[in-house]
Design a protein around this motif. Structure first.
Motif, PDB file in Angstrom:
ATOM      1  N   TYR A 312     173.988 110.792  68.853  1.00 44.69           N
ATOM      2  CA  TYR A 312     174.080 109.861  67.725  1.00 44.69           C
ATOM      3  C   TYR A 312     175.506 109.721  67.205  1.00 44.69           C
ATOM      4  O   TYR A 312     175.931 108.639  66.807  1.00 44.69           O
ATOM      5  CB  TYR A 312     173.168 110.320  66.581  1.00 44.69           C
ATOM      6  CG  TYR A 312     171.743 109.881  66.733  1.00 44.69           C
ATOM      7  CD1 TYR A 312     171.368 108.562  66.503  1.00 44.69           C
ATOM      8  CD2 TYR A 312     170.752 110.782  67.120  1.00 44.69           C
ATOM      9  CE1 TYR A 312     170.064 108.143  66.651  1.00 44.69           C
ATOM     10  CE2 TYR A 312     169.438 110.375  67.267  1.00 44.69           C
ATOM     11  CZ  TYR A 312     169.091 109.049  67.030  1.00 44.69           C
ATOM     12  OH  TYR A 312     167.793 108.640  67.176  1.00 44.69           O
ATOM     13  N   ALA A 335     175.384 106.845  64.804  1.00 45.51           N
ATOM     14  CA  ALA A 335     175.383 107.544  63.506  1.00 45.51           C
ATOM     15  C   ALA A 335     176.438 108.647  63.501  1.00 45.51           C
ATOM     16  O   ALA A 335     176.116 109.826  63.635  1.00 45.51           O
ATOM     17  CB  ALA A 335     174.000 108.128  63.223  1.00 45.51           C
ATOM     18  N   TRP A 340     174.066 108.715  57.753  1.00 52.43           N
ATOM     19  CA  TRP A 340     173.499 107.606  58.532  1.00 52.43           C
ATOM     20  C   TRP A 340     172.405 108.058  59.500  1.00 52.43           C
ATOM     21  O   TRP A 340     171.939 107.257  60.321  1.00 52.43           O
ATOM     22  CB  TRP A 340     174.614 106.903  59.323  1.00 52.43           C
ATOM     23  CG  TRP A 340     175.561 106.119  58.471  1.00 52.43           C
ATOM     24  CD1 TRP A 340     175.582 106.034  57.106  1.00 52.43           C
ATOM     25  CD2 TRP A 340     176.664 105.314  58.924  1.00 52.43           C
ATOM     26  NE1 TRP A 340     176.613 105.241  56.679  1.00 52.43           N
ATOM     27  CE2 TRP A 340     177.298 104.777  57.762  1.00 52.43           C
ATOM     28  CE3 TRP A 340     177.171 104.999  60.171  1.00 52.43           C
ATOM     29  CZ2 TRP A 340     178.409 103.936  57.843  1.00 52.43           C
ATOM     30  CZ3 TRP A 340     178.282 104.169  60.251  1.00 52.43           C
ATOM     31  CH2 TRP A 340     178.892 103.644  59.097  1.00 52.43           C
ATOM     32  N   LEU A 341     171.959 109.294  59.419  1.00 51.78           N
ATOM     33  CA  LEU A 341     170.926 109.775  60.344  1.00 51.78           C
ATOM     34  C   LEU A 341     169.553 109.170  60.064  1.00 51.78           C
ATOM     35  O   LEU A 341     168.683 109.176  60.932  1.00 51.78           O
ATOM     36  CB  LEU A 341     170.841 111.306  60.297  1.00 51.78           C
ATOM     37  CG  LEU A 341     171.981 112.044  61.004  1.00 51.78           C
ATOM     38  CD1 LEU A 341     171.857 113.553  60.788  1.00 51.78           C
ATOM     39  CD2 LEU A 341     171.995 111.725  62.500  1.00 51.78           C
ATOM     40  N   ALA A 343     167.420 105.899  59.666  1.00 45.90           N
ATOM     41  CA  ALA A 343     167.598 104.509  60.103  1.00 45.90           C
ATOM     42  C   ALA A 343     167.736 103.549  58.927  1.00 45.90           C
ATOM     43  O   ALA A 343     168.518 102.599  58.981  1.00 45.90           O
ATOM     44  CB  ALA A 343     166.416 104.091  60.984  1.00 45.90           C
ATOM     45  N   ASN A 346     171.316 103.460  57.756  1.00 42.00           N
ATOM     46  CA  ASN A 346     172.324 103.249  58.790  1.00 42.00           C
ATOM     47  C   ASN A 346     172.622 101.756  58.948  1.00 42.00           C
ATOM     48  O   ASN A 346     171.694 100.960  59.090  1.00 42.00           O
ATOM     49  CB  ASN A 346     171.818 103.826  60.118  1.00 42.00           C
ATOM     50  CG  ASN A 346     172.904 103.905  61.181  1.00 42.00           C
ATOM     51  OD1 ASN A 346     173.706 102.988  61.333  1.00 42.00           O
ATOM     52  ND2 ASN A 346     172.912 104.983  61.923  1.00 42.00           N
ATOM     53  N   GLY A 351     168.594 105.606  63.883  1.00 41.49           N
ATOM     54  CA  GLY A 351     168.791 106.929  63.315  1.00 41.49           C
ATOM     55  C   GLY A 351     167.814 107.955  63.837  1.00 41.49           C
ATOM     56  O   GLY A 351     166.814 107.626  64.488  1.00 41.49           O
ATOM     57  N   TRP A 352     168.112 109.215  63.548  1.00 40.61           N
ATOM     58  CA  TRP A 352     167.267 110.345  63.949  1.00 40.61           C
ATOM     59  C   TRP A 352     165.888 110.209  63.318  1.00 40.61           C
ATOM     60  O   TRP A 352     164.869 110.452  63.956  1.00 40.61           O
ATOM     61  CB  TRP A 352     167.938 111.640  63.488  1.00 40.61           C
ATOM     62  CG  TRP A 352     167.307 112.904  63.950  1.00 40.61           C
ATOM     63  CD1 TRP A 352     166.058 113.363  63.638  1.00 40.61           C
ATOM     64  CD2 TRP A 352     167.889 113.887  64.815  1.00 40.61           C
ATOM     65  NE1 TRP A 352     165.840 114.578  64.235  1.00 40.61           N
ATOM     66  CE2 TRP A 352     166.947 114.929  64.967  1.00 40.61           C
ATOM     67  CE3 TRP A 352     169.120 114.001  65.447  1.00 40.61           C
ATOM     68  CZ2 TRP A 352     167.202 116.067  65.737  1.00 40.61           C
ATOM     69  CZ3 TRP A 352     169.373 115.132  66.214  1.00 40.61           C
ATOM     70  CH2 TRP A 352     168.419 116.148  66.359  1.00 40.61           C
ATOM     71  N   GLY A 360     169.581 111.697  55.573  1.00 45.31           N
ATOM     72  CA  GLY A 360     170.911 112.293  55.703  1.00 45.31           C
ATOM     73  C   GLY A 360     171.402 112.912  54.410  1.00 45.31           C
ATOM     74  O   GLY A 360     172.049 113.966  54.425  1.00 45.31           O
TER      75      GLY A 360
END
Length: 435
Positions: A312, A335, A340-341, A343, A346, A351-352, A360
């Motif tokens: 990311y 990211a 920004w992890l 979505a 972001n 994102g994660w 985040g």
């Protein structure tokens, strides 16, 4: 102070059950556009726009002209809709722009319309259109209101036709509305030259600032009995720092993420303790307990999480052999910052965590608490001579200068010791001059 592009969003109709689809009875245009405009607001704000909306609630009644006029002082006005007609097969998205192409609105209108069509998979390509009233002005009241107050760019977006079965079904899915919001926000950001601010953001790549001891102490302060099956908490913290350093990822960031994902290693969700999965890799919404990635030992589990973060945060190649089963699914470099992890936070909409609003920020908060963790210091042994008053040291130097003390090094080493009566008598005797 930097200028923010200001957008006014209008959910096209009042109430939750206005304009029912004749082919998909559960679909209402008013409910769809209300949900979409809230998602679009979040996506635009994540990219650095200032966003206002025309109405406070879905049931707030407001005239169409007044909704357009509410964009006074804004750079952009968007009114969101889905279309209708008497022919079920019609499905093209269409965007109505200024009838005279004011400020070159045609370019962005066509670009958004075509992209919506591609995203929805409509059989007919997206297009732009204009419509004038009998007086030669804008036909639609919202556009007329926006033009009257001088809004530079105003658009009415028809997201295909809800009289088309496939389109109405597609627009009924919350995940699809999120895709629309992110896509439209990205196109508007590009058109307006808006880039998300990175000031104050926490980079994922770099050197860790926290120590393994700080990480372990903070975690244990929140959970005194971590459910780790193959290593101690201290050993796990060291693994995060070692594996992070190898790939250029902040190991303390990854450890903070693990605290959030596992609840301070209490687990209890989809991922089970014995899976050595500390980042929730492969634990998708709706999965049952244990239905997530498993790793043979803690080090490989940590390595997979570090690699997933690197996917990311960076486009650089991995240093070690890939053990992350989902590495290839990540949009590389999407990211670079912890914030920004999620979505939803972001600018790229990736994102994660999905949607992951605030994900985040929670990880950053944990990282800050780790860095603030105080580590007990061992007692310091005083150095030789410490604790001796300066006046005693000065007295020794004076006696040496007067010739009373002839072995200064010996007596300096004993300044904090007790002395015998005989030693005192010897020193005093040395001061008596014989006649």
């Amino acid at each position: 102070m930097s200028y923010k592009v200001k957008i006014c969003l209008d959910a096209g109709h009042v109430g939750s059950k206005y304009n029912q689809s004749p082919v998909v009875k559960s679909y209402y245009e008013s409910a769809m556009v209300w949900s979409l405009h809230l998602k679009l607001k979040a996506a635009l704000e994540a990219r650095g726009f200032e966003v206002i909306t025309t109405r406070a609630t879905i049931d707030t009644s407001m005239g169409v002209y007044d909704r357009g006029a509410a964009s006074k002082g804004c750079d952009v006005f968007l009114s969101l809709h889905s279309n209708a007609c008497g022919t079920e097969s019609v499905d093209y998205p269409v965007i109505y722009r200024a009838h005279d192409n004011l400020n070159g609105a045609d370019t962005i209108a066509l670009k958004i319309a075509k992209k919506i069509g591609e995203l929805m998979g409509t059989k007919q390509a997206g297009r732009r259109a204009t419509r004038k009233n009998s007086s030669g002005g804008e036909y639609y009241g919202v556009l007329r209101g926006a033009r009257a107050v001088g809004t530079p760019l105003y658009l009415l977006i028809e997201h295909s036709f809800h009289t088309n079965t496939a389109a109405a079904k597609w627009l009924s899915e919350d995940a699809n509305l999120e895709k629309l919001a992110q896509t439209e926000a990205e196109l508007l950001a590009d058109y307006c030259g808006v880039t998300a601010s990175t000031e104050g953001k926490t980079a994922i790549m770099g050197e860790a600032r926290a120590t393994a001891q700080q990480m372990a102490l903070f975690s244990r302060s929140k959970n005194g009995s971590p459910k780790l099956t193959a290593c101690s908490l201290e050993e796990l913290a060291e693994l995060f720092l070692e594996e992070g350093k190898a790939e250029g990822v902040r190991g303390d960031v990854a450890f903070s993420q693990s605290l959030h994902e596992t609840g301070y290693f209490k687990f209890g969700g989809i991922v089970q303790p014995g899976q050595n999965n500390y980042g929730g890799i492969g634990a998708l919404n709706g999965n049952r307990a244990g239905q997530a990635a498993s790793f043979p030992d803690p080090r490989i589990g940590v390595r997979a999480q570090i690699q997933h973060l690197k996917a990311y945060a960076s486009t650089e190649a991995l240093v070690k052999e890939c053990v992350d089963p989902r590495f290839s699914l990540v949009a590389r470099g999407a990211a670079p910052y912890v914030e920004w992890l999620g979505a939803a936070d972001n600018p790229s909409g990736k994102g994660w965590a999905v949607p992951g609003k605030g994900y985040g920020g929670k990880v950053v908060s944990l990282l800050g608490q780790i860095l603030a963790q105080e580590v007990p210091q061992p007692p310091q042994m005083p150095e030789a001579g410490d604790g001796v008053p300066q006046w005693q040291k000065d007295a020794l130097d004076k006696l040496v200068g007067a010739g009373v003390i002839t072995a200064p090094d010996y007596w300096r080493s004993r300044l904090s010791d007790g002395v015998t009566v005989g030693e005192v008598m010897a020193i005093v005797a040395s001061t008596i001059q014989e006649s």
